[in-house]
Design a protein around this motif. Structure first.
Motif, mmCIF file in Angstrom:
data_model
loop_
_atom_site.group_PDB
_atom_site.id
_atom_site.type_symbol
_atom_site.label_atom_id
_atom_site.label_comp_id
_atom_site.label_asym_id
_atom_site.label_seq_id
_atom_site.Cartn_x
_atom_site.Cartn_y
_atom_site.Cartn_z
ATOM 1 N N LEU A 235 -2.982 14.080 -1.498
ATOM 2 C CA LEU A 235 -2.779 12.652 -1.715
ATOM 3 C C LEU A 235 -1.688 12.167 -0.762
ATOM 4 N N ASN A 236 -1.751 10.889 -0.387
ATOM 5 C CA ASN A 236 -0.795 10.354 0.575
ATOM 6 C C ASN A 236 -0.502 8.881 0.307
ATOM 7 N N LYS A 237 0.228 8.255 1.222
ATOM 8 C CA LYS A 237 0.623 6.854 1.046
ATOM 9 C C LYS A 237 -0.587 5.932 0.957
ATOM 10 N N GLN A 238 -1.650 6.286 1.670
ATOM 11 C CA GLN A 238 -2.854 5.449 1.607
ATOM 12 C C GLN A 238 -3.461 5.451 0.208
ATOM 13 N N HIS A 239 -3.414 6.581 -0.485
ATOM 14 C CA HIS A 239 -3.907 6.637 -1.856
ATOM 15 C C HIS A 239 -3.034 5.776 -2.771
ATOM 16 N N VAL A 240 -1.733 5.791 -2.546
ATOM 17 C CA VAL A 240 -0.820 4.960 -3.339
ATOM 18 C C VAL A 240 -1.103 3.482 -3.091
ATOM 19 N N GLU A 241 -1.275 3.124 -1.821
ATOM 20 C CA GLU A 241 -1.552 1.724 -1.490
ATOM 21 C C GLU A 241 -2.868 1.258 -2.092
ATOM 22 N N LYS A 242 -3.885 2.133 -2.071
ATOM 23 C CA LYS A 242 -5.181 1.763 -2.672
ATOM 24 C C LYS A 242 -5.040 1.588 -4.178
ATOM 25 N N ALA A 243 -4.263 2.449 -4.821
ATOM 26 C CA ALA A 243 -4.045 2.325 -6.265
ATOM 27 C C ALA A 243 -3.338 1.021 -6.590
ATOM 28 N N MET A 244 -2.322 0.668 -5.810
ATOM 29 C CA MET A 244 -1.615 -0.586 -6.041
ATOM 30 C C MET A 244 -2.538 -1.778 -5.827
#
Length: 305
Positions: A235-244
């Motif tokens: 998991l990475n920052k892109q996964h966090v951004e998509k979740a947000m």
């Protein structure tokens, strides 16, 4: 396929009914109180994707009543997992494989140890649904996604079969390219979504109105990303951004099943979700300060007894 749905809460009843609607052979294996309710009232789905009713669902209370089965959809809360082991052993002995759609990760090694690695698929769901006072399913979102995938090479053909029989069902059921990654991505998301809505006793729209509160959801996502990485899940920052981004797109009144349980005074799944993350973090020498804070708040409302 012959499918046994073990646990007919909102999630199990919804997906089971959709399979039945498309012509699959579905049996609902439930506890006595729910069995009585289903026999009296049937299963009724109130959904933005179309209503559906099963007037006389095939309801049983013990796995011994099943002759054969291809698949078990395990759709119980994490705190009921141990209560299902005996039933699952009976069903897997009759040829079934188990597709668990519990939140979290801790259930997988437990099921694999008890049933064998070949018997347990990877799975998850994305749906906002709850039971109303009559026990009917209220599906209030446009998404009703079911994801699954092999955790053992022997499961590939079965996963393809599940996808095939689900094509005509009113759900979005797909085999994942990397089910472990998708399960951790869901774990990350639901830990934040359920945590912030339940701890603040607020729907997501109310959380979003206060940037400092909404920021906590992002910090939980970051905690969970670190935990996933420690378990070799990228998991990475892109996964966090998509979740947000998903949290921003939810309807104002959308909320988590854990928050719905708190509203109803029901037992919370906090130990399986947030507690499980903390235990995994301890094994990796990590600290998850935001997950730990939410966990401490939610334990007050756990209603364990």
């Amino acid at each position: 396929m012959k499918i046994v749905v073990l646990g007919a809460g909102a999630l199990g009843a919804y997906f089971g009914a959709r399979w039945e609607q498309s012509g699959q052979d579905v049996v609902f294996l439930v506890r006595p109180k729910r069995a009585q309710q289903l026999r009296q009232s049937g299963i009724l789905i109130h959904s933005v994707e179309g209503d559906y009713a099963i007037e006389a669902p095939n309801v049983i209370e013990d796995a011994s009543e099943v002759d054969t089965a291809d698949l078990v959809l395990l759709a119980v809360k994490g705190y009921h997992l141990q209560d299902t082991i005996s039933q699952l052993k009976t069903l897997t002995a009759k040829g079934a494989r188990v597709l668990p759609v519990l939140n979290g990760i801790e259930h997988l090694p437990i099921l694999q140890e008890q049933l064998g690695e070949e018997a347990v698929l990877g799975g998850l769901s994305f749906i906002i649904a709850t039971l109303d006072n009559q026990g009917d399913v209220v599906h209030a979102s446009s998404f009703h996604d079911l994801r699954f995938g092999p955790l053992h090479p022997s499961q590939q053909a079965l996963c393809q079969q599940i996808e095939s029989v689900s094509r005509n069902a009113k759900m979005n059921a797909k085999q994942a390219d990397d089910i472990s990654l998708e399960m951790w991505n869901k774990y990350m998301f639901i830990t934040a979504f359920s945590g912030i809505t339940t701890a603040t006793d607020s729907v997501i729209g109310e959380v979003r109105k206060r940037p400092s509160t909404f920021r906590i959801a992002e910090k939980i996502l970051e905690d969970m990303t670190k935990l996933a990485n420690a378990n070799n899940i990228p998991l990475n920052k892109q996964h966090v951004e998509k979740a947000m981004d998903n949290l921003r797109k939810f309807d104002e009144d959308a909320t988590s099943s854990m928050h719905q349980d708190r509203r109803k005074g029901l037992r919370l799944e906090v130990e399986h979700l947030h507690g499980g993350a903390i235990r995994l973090a301890e094994q990796s020498g990590l600290e998850l300060p935001y997950v730990e804070t939410i966990y401490g708040i939610l334990k007050r409302f756990e209603n364990k007894d």
